[in-house]
Design a protein around this motif. Structure first.
Motif, PDB file in Angstrom:
ATOM      1  N   ALA A   1       1.895  -1.803  -9.452  1.00  0.00           N
ATOM      2  CA  ALA A   1       3.070  -1.360  -8.686  1.00  0.00           C
ATOM      3  C   ALA A   1       2.860  -1.620  -7.203  1.00  0.00           C
ATOM      4  O   ALA A   1       3.783  -2.053  -6.501  1.00  0.00           O
ATOM      5  CB  ALA A   1       3.347   0.122  -8.946  1.00  0.00           C
ATOM      6  N   ALA A   2       1.639  -1.373  -6.703  1.00  0.00           N
ATOM      7  CA  ALA A   2       1.351  -1.622  -5.289  1.00  0.00           C
ATOM      8  C   ALA A   2       1.467  -3.108  -4.974  1.00  0.00           C
ATOM      9  O   ALA A   2       2.045  -3.494  -3.955  1.00  0.00           O
ATOM     10  CB  ALA A   2      -0.035  -1.100  -4.944  1.00  0.00           C
ATOM     11  N   ALA A   3       0.941  -3.946  -5.855  1.00  0.00           N
ATOM     12  CA  ALA A   3       1.033  -5.394  -5.644  1.00  0.00           C
ATOM     13  C   ALA A   3       2.484  -5.859  -5.694  1.00  0.00           C
ATOM     14  O   ALA A   3       2.915  -6.688  -4.888  1.00  0.00           O
ATOM     15  CB  ALA A   3       0.200  -6.130  -6.691  1.00  0.00           C
ATOM     16  N   ALA A   4       3.248  -5.315  -6.632  1.00  0.00           N
ATOM     17  CA  ALA A   4       4.659  -5.697  -6.758  1.00  0.00           C
ATOM     18  C   ALA A   4       5.469  -5.277  -5.546  1.00  0.00           C
ATOM     19  O   ALA A   4       6.467  -5.906  -5.216  1.00  0.00           O
ATOM     20  CB  ALA A   4       5.255  -5.090  -8.024  1.00  0.00           C
ATOM     21  N   SER A   5       5.010  -4.220  -4.860  1.00  0.00           N
ATOM     22  CA  SER A   5       5.739  -3.769  -3.674  1.00  0.00           C
ATOM     23  C   SER A   5       5.303  -4.509  -2.415  1.00  0.00           C
ATOM     24  O   SER A   5       5.768  -4.212  -1.323  1.00  0.00           O
ATOM     25  CB  SER A   5       5.562  -2.258  -3.478  1.00  0.00           C
ATOM     26  OG  SER A   5       4.240  -1.965  -3.065  1.00  0.00           O
ATOM     27  N   GLY A   6       4.378  -5.460  -2.583  1.00  0.00           N
ATOM     28  CA  GLY A   6       3.983  -6.285  -1.450  1.00  0.00           C
ATOM     29  C   GLY A   6       2.669  -5.888  -0.802  1.00  0.00           C
ATOM     30  O   GLY A   6       2.251  -6.528   0.163  1.00  0.00           O
ATOM     31  N   ARG A   7       2.003  -4.854  -1.310  1.00  0.00           N
ATOM     32  CA  ARG A   7       0.723  -4.451  -0.723  1.00  0.00           C
ATOM     33  C   ARG A   7      -0.380  -5.405  -1.165  1.00  0.00           C
ATOM     34  O   ARG A   7      -0.385  -5.900  -2.274  1.00  0.00           O
ATOM     35  CB  ARG A   7       0.356  -3.032  -1.163  1.00  0.00           C
ATOM     36  CG  ARG A   7       1.132  -1.980  -0.415  1.00  0.00           C
ATOM     37  CD  ARG A   7       0.759  -0.578  -0.775  1.00  0.00           C
ATOM     38  NE  ARG A   7      -0.662  -0.312  -0.744  1.00  0.00           N
ATOM     39  CZ  ARG A   7      -1.213   0.750  -1.330  1.00  0.00           C
ATOM     40  NH1 ARG A   7      -0.466   1.614  -1.991  1.00  0.00           N
ATOM     41  NH2 ARG A   7      -2.503   0.954  -1.272  1.00  0.00           N
ATOM     42  N   ASP A   8      -1.331  -5.616  -0.278  1.00  0.00           N
ATOM     43  CA  ASP A   8      -2.517  -6.398  -0.603  1.00  0.00           C
ATOM     44  C   ASP A   8      -3.486  -5.451  -1.312  1.00  0.00           C
ATOM     45  O   ASP A   8      -3.917  -4.460  -0.732  1.00  0.00           O
ATOM     46  CB  ASP A   8      -3.128  -6.950   0.679  1.00  0.00           C
ATOM     47  CG  ASP A   8      -4.337  -7.831   0.427  1.00  0.00           C
ATOM     48  OD1 ASP A   8      -4.746  -7.972  -0.746  1.00  0.00           O
ATOM     49  OD2 ASP A   8      -4.875  -8.361   1.405  1.00  0.00           O
ATOM     50  N   VAL A   9      -3.815  -5.749  -2.554  1.00  0.00           N
ATOM     51  CA  VAL A   9      -4.649  -4.851  -3.355  1.00  0.00           C
ATOM     52  C   VAL A   9      -6.036  -5.448  -3.605  1.00  0.00           C
ATOM     53  O   VAL A   9      -6.723  -5.042  -4.539  1.00  0.00           O
ATOM     54  CB  VAL A   9      -3.963  -4.513  -4.699  1.00  0.00           C
ATOM     55  CG1 VAL A   9      -2.687  -3.733  -4.466  1.00  0.00           C
ATOM     56  CG2 VAL A   9      -3.694  -5.766  -5.511  1.00  0.00           C
ATOM     57  N   THR A  10      -6.466  -6.369  -2.744  1.00  0.00           N
ATOM     58  CA  THR A  10      -7.706  -7.094  -2.984  1.00  0.00           C
ATOM     59  C   THR A  10      -8.970  -6.359  -2.577  1.00  0.00           C
ATOM     60  O   THR A  10     -10.052  -6.778  -2.950  1.00  0.00           O
ATOM     61  CB  THR A  10      -7.683  -8.451  -2.274  1.00  0.00           C
ATOM     62  OG1 THR A  10      -7.485  -8.231  -0.876  1.00  0.00           O
ATOM     63  CG2 THR A  10      -6.583  -9.335  -2.834  1.00  0.00           C
ATOM     64  N   GLY A  11      -8.874  -5.295  -1.821  1.00  0.00           N
ATOM     65  CA  GLY A  11     -10.095  -4.607  -1.414  1.00  0.00           C
ATOM     66  C   GLY A  11      -9.832  -3.283  -0.744  1.00  0.00           C
ATOM     67  O   GLY A  11      -8.686  -2.914  -0.485  1.00  0.00           O
ATOM     68  N   PRO A  12     -10.907  -2.548  -0.447  1.00  0.00           N
ATOM     69  CA  PRO A  12     -10.766  -1.198   0.103  1.00  0.00           C
ATOM     70  C   PRO A  12     -10.104  -1.164   1.478  1.00  0.00           C
ATOM     71  O   PRO A  12      -9.434  -0.197   1.806  1.00  0.00           O
ATOM     72  CB  PRO A  12     -12.190  -0.670   0.166  1.00  0.00           C
ATOM     73  CG  PRO A  12     -13.076  -1.831   0.005  1.00  0.00           C
ATOM     74  CD  PRO A  12     -12.286  -2.903  -0.680  1.00  0.00           C
ATOM     75  N   ALA A  13     -10.264  -2.190   2.265  1.00  0.00           N
ATOM     76  CA  ALA A  13      -9.642  -2.197   3.590  1.00  0.00           C
ATOM     77  C   ALA A  13      -8.128  -2.258   3.495  1.00  0.00           C
ATOM     78  O   ALA A  13      -7.424  -1.953   4.450  1.00  0.00           O
ATOM     79  CB  ALA A  13     -10.160  -3.362   4.412  1.00  0.00           C
ATOM     80  N   ASN A  14      -7.591  -2.636   2.324  1.00  0.00           N
ATOM     81  CA  ASN A  14      -6.152  -2.765   2.129  1.00  0.00           C
ATOM     82  C   ASN A  14      -5.561  -1.558   1.417  1.00  0.00           C
ATOM     83  O   ASN A  14      -4.417  -1.558   1.027  1.00  0.00           O
ATOM     84  CB  ASN A  14      -5.854  -4.024   1.322  1.00  0.00           C
ATOM     85  CG  ASN A  14      -6.407  -5.234   1.991  1.00  0.00           C
ATOM     86  OD1 ASN A  14      -6.235  -5.406   3.191  1.00  0.00           O
ATOM     87  ND2 ASN A  14      -7.114  -6.060   1.261  1.00  0.00           N
ATOM     88  N   SER A  15      -6.363  -0.530   1.245  1.00  0.00           N
ATOM     89  CA  SER A  15      -5.924   0.662   0.544  1.00  0.00           C
ATOM     90  C   SER A  15      -5.305   1.636   1.539  1.00  0.00           C
ATOM     91  O   SER A  15      -5.129   1.335   2.709  1.00  0.00           O
ATOM     92  CB  SER A  15      -7.126   1.302  -0.159  1.00  0.00           C
ATOM     93  OG  SER A  15      -6.700   2.338  -0.991  1.00  0.00           O
ATOM     94  N   THR A  16      -4.972   2.815   1.036  1.00  0.00           N
ATOM     95  CA  THR A  16      -4.430   3.856   1.899  1.00  0.00           C
ATOM     96  C   THR A  16      -5.324   5.073   1.819  1.00  0.00           C
ATOM     97  O   THR A  16      -6.195   5.176   0.970  1.00  0.00           O
ATOM     98  CB  THR A  16      -3.008   4.263   1.458  1.00  0.00           C
ATOM     99  OG1 THR A  16      -3.078   4.767   0.120  1.00  0.00           O
ATOM    100  CG2 THR A  16      -2.053   3.107   1.527  1.00  0.00           C
ATOM    101  N   GLY A  17      -5.090   6.007   2.694  1.00  0.00           N
ATOM    102  CA  GLY A  17      -5.763   7.294   2.600  1.00  0.00           C
ATOM    103  C   GLY A  17      -7.239   7.242   2.918  1.00  0.00           C
ATOM    104  O   GLY A  17      -7.716   6.429   3.693  1.00  0.00           O
ATOM    105  N   GLU A  18      -7.979   8.152   2.303  1.00  0.00           N
ATOM    106  CA  GLU A  18      -9.394   8.351   2.596  1.00  0.00           C
ATOM    107  C   GLU A  18     -10.213   7.098   2.329  1.00  0.00           C
ATOM    108  O   GLU A  18     -11.131   6.778   3.072  1.00  0.00           O
ATOM    109  CB  GLU A  18      -9.926   9.511   1.760  1.00  0.00           C
ATOM    110  CG  GLU A  18     -11.345   9.874   2.063  1.00  0.00           C
ATOM    111  CD  GLU A  18     -11.808  11.073   1.288  1.00  0.00           C
ATOM    112  OE1 GLU A  18     -13.029  11.164   1.052  1.00  0.00           O
ATOM    113  OE2 GLU A  18     -10.969  11.900   0.911  1.00  0.00           O
ATOM    114  N   ASP A  19      -9.905   6.373   1.251  1.00  0.00           N
ATOM    115  CA  ASP A  19     -10.664   5.159   0.940  1.00  0.00           C
ATOM    116  C   ASP A  19     -10.558   4.142   2.069  1.00  0.00           C
ATOM    117  O   ASP A  19     -11.526   3.474   2.407  1.00  0.00           O
ATOM    118  CB  ASP A  19     -10.160   4.517  -0.355  1.00  0.00           C
ATOM    119  CG  ASP A  19     -10.581   5.281  -1.589  1.00  0.00           C
ATOM    120  OD1 ASP A  19     -11.479   6.130  -1.479  1.00  0.00           O
ATOM    121  OD2 ASP A  19     -10.009   5.026  -2.647  1.00  0.00           O
TER     122      ASP A  19
END
Length: 94
Positions: free
Chosen positions: A63-81
């Motif tokens: 779902a994150a990838a489909a919404s356009g987010r880069d999901v390739t690594g921790p730097a592209n995440s949200t929140g505490e991670d």
């Protein structure tokens, strides 16, 4: 298989969009889940709890990838991670 496959087909398009948006917004990169996905792909044994968690993680990632987010690594995440990854990259650069 699409990211809509595990959603009740009786939902309206607006409700489905809301569910997918919520999944995308709440997804965070997890090295542990990424490793579990690799293990599962190679035929490794996962506990039932890990398989269940991996299913939710994978759907959120899609779902994150489909919404356009880069999901390739921790730097592209949200929140505490994401914050932890930023601190790690700063300390690694020193």
């Amino acid at each position: 298989m699409t990211i809509r496959d595990h959603i009740d087909s009786g939902m309206s398009d607006e409700t489905i969009a809301s569910v997918l948006r919520s999944r995308a917004e709440s997804w965070n990169y997890s090295a542990e889940m990424e490793n579990a996905a690799k293990l599962a792909a190679n035929g490794g044994h996962l506990s039932p709890e890990t398989r269940l968690a991996l299913g939710f993680y994978t759907e959120g990632r899609k779902a994150a990838a489909a919404s356009g987010r880069d999901v390739t690594g921790p730097a592209n995440s949200t929140g505490e991670d994401r914050i932890a990854a930023a601190y790690r990259s700063l300390s690694d650069a020193s």
